[in-house]
Structures are given as structure tokens and as C-alpha cells.
Design a protein around this motif. Sequence first.
Motif, PDB file in Angstrom:
ATOM      1  N   GLY A  14      65.508  34.429  73.269  1.00 33.64           N
ATOM      2  CA  GLY A  14      66.170  33.181  72.872  1.00 33.64           C
ATOM      3  C   GLY A  14      65.185  32.044  72.689  1.00 33.64           C
ATOM      4  O   GLY A  14      65.311  31.242  71.758  1.00 33.64           O
ATOM      5  N   LEU A  15      64.191  31.954  73.572  1.00 28.62           N
ATOM      6  CA  LEU A  15      63.171  30.919  73.426  1.00 28.62           C
ATOM      7  C   LEU A  15      62.356  31.110  72.152  1.00 28.62           C
ATOM      8  O   LEU A  15      62.086  30.149  71.426  1.00 28.62           O
ATOM      9  N   ILE A  16      61.977  32.342  71.882  1.00 31.60           N
ATOM     10  CA  ILE A  16      61.185  32.613  70.678  1.00 31.60           C
ATOM     11  C   ILE A  16      61.999  32.343  69.421  1.00 31.60           C
ATOM     12  O   ILE A  16      61.523  31.690  68.476  1.00 31.60           O
ATOM     13  N   ILE A  17      63.228  32.789  69.376  1.00 31.38           N
ATOM     14  CA  ILE A  17      64.073  32.588  68.192  1.00 31.38           C
ATOM     15  C   ILE A  17      64.398  31.121  67.985  1.00 31.38           C
ATOM     16  O   ILE A  17      64.352  30.617  66.853  1.00 31.38           O
ATOM     17  N   SER A  18      64.696  30.418  69.077  1.00 30.84           N
ATOM     18  CA  SER A  18      64.995  28.989  68.923  1.00 30.84           C
ATOM     19  C   SER A  18      63.761  28.210  68.503  1.00 30.84           C
ATOM     20  O   SER A  18      63.859  27.203  67.796  1.00 30.84           O
ATOM     21  N   PHE A  20      61.477  29.323  66.460  1.00 29.04           N
ATOM     22  CA  PHE A  20      61.321  29.545  65.022  1.00 29.04           C
ATOM     23  C   PHE A  20      62.458  28.922  64.209  1.00 29.04           C
ATOM     24  O   PHE A  20      62.243  28.441  63.096  1.00 29.04           O
ATOM     25  N   ALA A  21      63.653  28.940  64.741  1.00 27.87           N
ATOM     26  CA  ALA A  21      64.826  28.526  63.967  1.00 27.87           C
ATOM     27  C   ALA A  21      64.963  27.003  63.854  1.00 27.87           C
ATOM     28  O   ALA A  21      65.334  26.498  62.801  1.00 27.87           O
ATOM     29  N   PHE A  22      64.708  26.298  64.933  1.00 28.04           N
ATOM     30  CA  PHE A  22      64.924  24.856  64.932  1.00 28.04           C
ATOM     31  C   PHE A  22      63.616  24.110  64.750  1.00 28.04           C
ATOM     32  O   PHE A  22      62.598  24.482  65.311  1.00 28.04           O
ATOM     33  N   GLU A  23      63.662  23.063  63.970  1.00 33.60           N
ATOM     34  CA  GLU A  23      62.486  22.238  63.735  1.00 33.60           C
ATOM     35  C   GLU A  23      62.438  21.123  64.784  1.00 33.60           C
ATOM     36  O   GLU A  23      62.860  20.003  64.541  1.00 33.60           O
ATOM     37  N   LEU A  24      61.945  21.477  65.952  1.00 26.15           N
ATOM     38  CA  LEU A  24      61.792  20.510  67.016  1.00 26.15           C
ATOM     39  C   LEU A  24      60.322  20.142  67.150  1.00 26.15           C
ATOM     40  O   LEU A  24      59.449  20.847  66.657  1.00 26.15           O
ATOM     41  N   GLU A  25      60.060  19.040  67.849  1.00 26.73           N
ATOM     42  CA  GLU A  25      58.664  18.646  67.997  1.00 26.73           C
ATOM     43  C   GLU A  25      57.918  19.549  68.974  1.00 26.73           C
ATOM     44  O   GLU A  25      56.693  19.617  68.950  1.00 26.73           O
ATOM     45  N   ASN A  26      58.626  20.240  69.834  1.00 23.05           N
ATOM     46  CA  ASN A  26      57.974  21.155  70.763  1.00 23.05           C
ATOM     47  C   ASN A  26      58.400  22.612  70.535  1.00 23.05           C
ATOM     48  O   ASN A  26      58.522  23.394  71.463  1.00 23.05           O
ATOM     49  N   GLN A  28      56.643  24.940  69.142  1.00 20.96           N
ATOM     50  CA  GLN A  28      55.536  25.841  69.463  1.00 20.96           C
ATOM     51  C   GLN A  28      55.480  26.126  70.966  1.00 20.96           C
ATOM     52  O   GLN A  28      55.116  27.220  71.385  1.00 20.96           O
ATOM     53  N   LYS A  29      55.869  25.147  71.762  1.00 15.09           N
ATOM     54  CA  LYS A  29      55.911  25.362  73.207  1.00 15.09           C
ATOM     55  C   LYS A  29      57.036  26.323  73.577  1.00 15.09           C
ATOM     56  O   LYS A  29      56.902  27.108  74.519  1.00 15.09           O
ATOM     57  N   LEU A  30      58.144  26.259  72.861  1.00 16.13           N
ATOM     58  CA  LEU A  30      59.232  27.207  73.098  1.00 16.13           C
ATOM     59  C   LEU A  30      58.789  28.631  72.793  1.00 16.13           C
ATOM     60  O   LEU A  30      59.061  29.560  73.563  1.00 16.13           O
ATOM     61  N   ILE A  31      58.114  28.807  71.672  1.00 12.75           N
ATOM     62  CA  ILE A  31      57.628  30.130  71.290  1.00 12.75           C
ATOM     63  C   ILE A  31      56.613  30.634  72.306  1.00 12.75           C
ATOM     64  O   ILE A  31      56.665  31.776  72.765  1.00 12.75           O
ATOM     65  N   LEU A  38      57.768  36.875  78.489  1.00 21.80           N
ATOM     66  CA  LEU A  38      57.845  38.284  78.122  1.00 21.80           C
ATOM     67  C   LEU A  38      56.670  39.077  78.686  1.00 21.80           C
ATOM     68  O   LEU A  38      56.856  40.131  79.295  1.00 21.80           O
ATOM     69  N   PHE A  39      55.455  38.556  78.517  1.00 24.21           N
ATOM     70  CA  PHE A  39      54.282  39.322  78.914  1.00 24.21           C
ATOM     71  C   PHE A  39      53.913  39.180  80.379  1.00 24.21           C
ATOM     72  O   PHE A  39      53.345  40.105  80.954  1.00 24.21           O
TER      73      PHE A  39
END
Length: 78
Positions: A14-18, A20-26, A28-31, A38-39
Motif C-alpha cells: 500500500g505504501l509503494i502503490i500510494s 506511485f499513484a498520488f502526487e504528494l510532496e513526500n 518518494q518517502k512513501l515508496i 518489505l526488506f
Amino acid sequence: MKYLIIILTLVSAGLIISGFAFELENSQKLIGSGVAVLFFLVFPIFSYYRWKDRDVKDYMLTKENLDKMRESQKEKKY
């Protein structure tokens, strides 16, 4: 343990998809945090869960295991 692994996998996905999907200022931090969860959490917990009742010596290349493999190969040829 199984449910913890599933929940953490869904959270990281969910963090990775959100990210990529939403144009937020952070985004890249979500991804990055999704990949880190995950790792650093999901994969080690999953590995421990799957290997906790197994003997590592069964998967090592010792002389006895090599002899067993050679014996089984000889039996398959004939």
C-alpha cells in the motif's frame, strides 16, 4: 505469525502503490519506507517462519549428503 506477515506485506504494498499513484510532496518517502518495511521486516520474518523447524544440516553439502546424492543418481541410471 502468518497474519503478521500478510498484514506487513499489504502495508508495504500500500505504501509503494500510494507513493506511485498520488502526487504528494513526500511520495518518494512513501515508496522508500514501503521497500524498507518489505526488506527489513517482511523478508526476515517470513524466512524465520518458514525455516524455524528445519535442520540446516540437511541442506549443507557434507560428505554424507554427497554420498546420498551419488547413490540416488546411480539408482536412477539403472
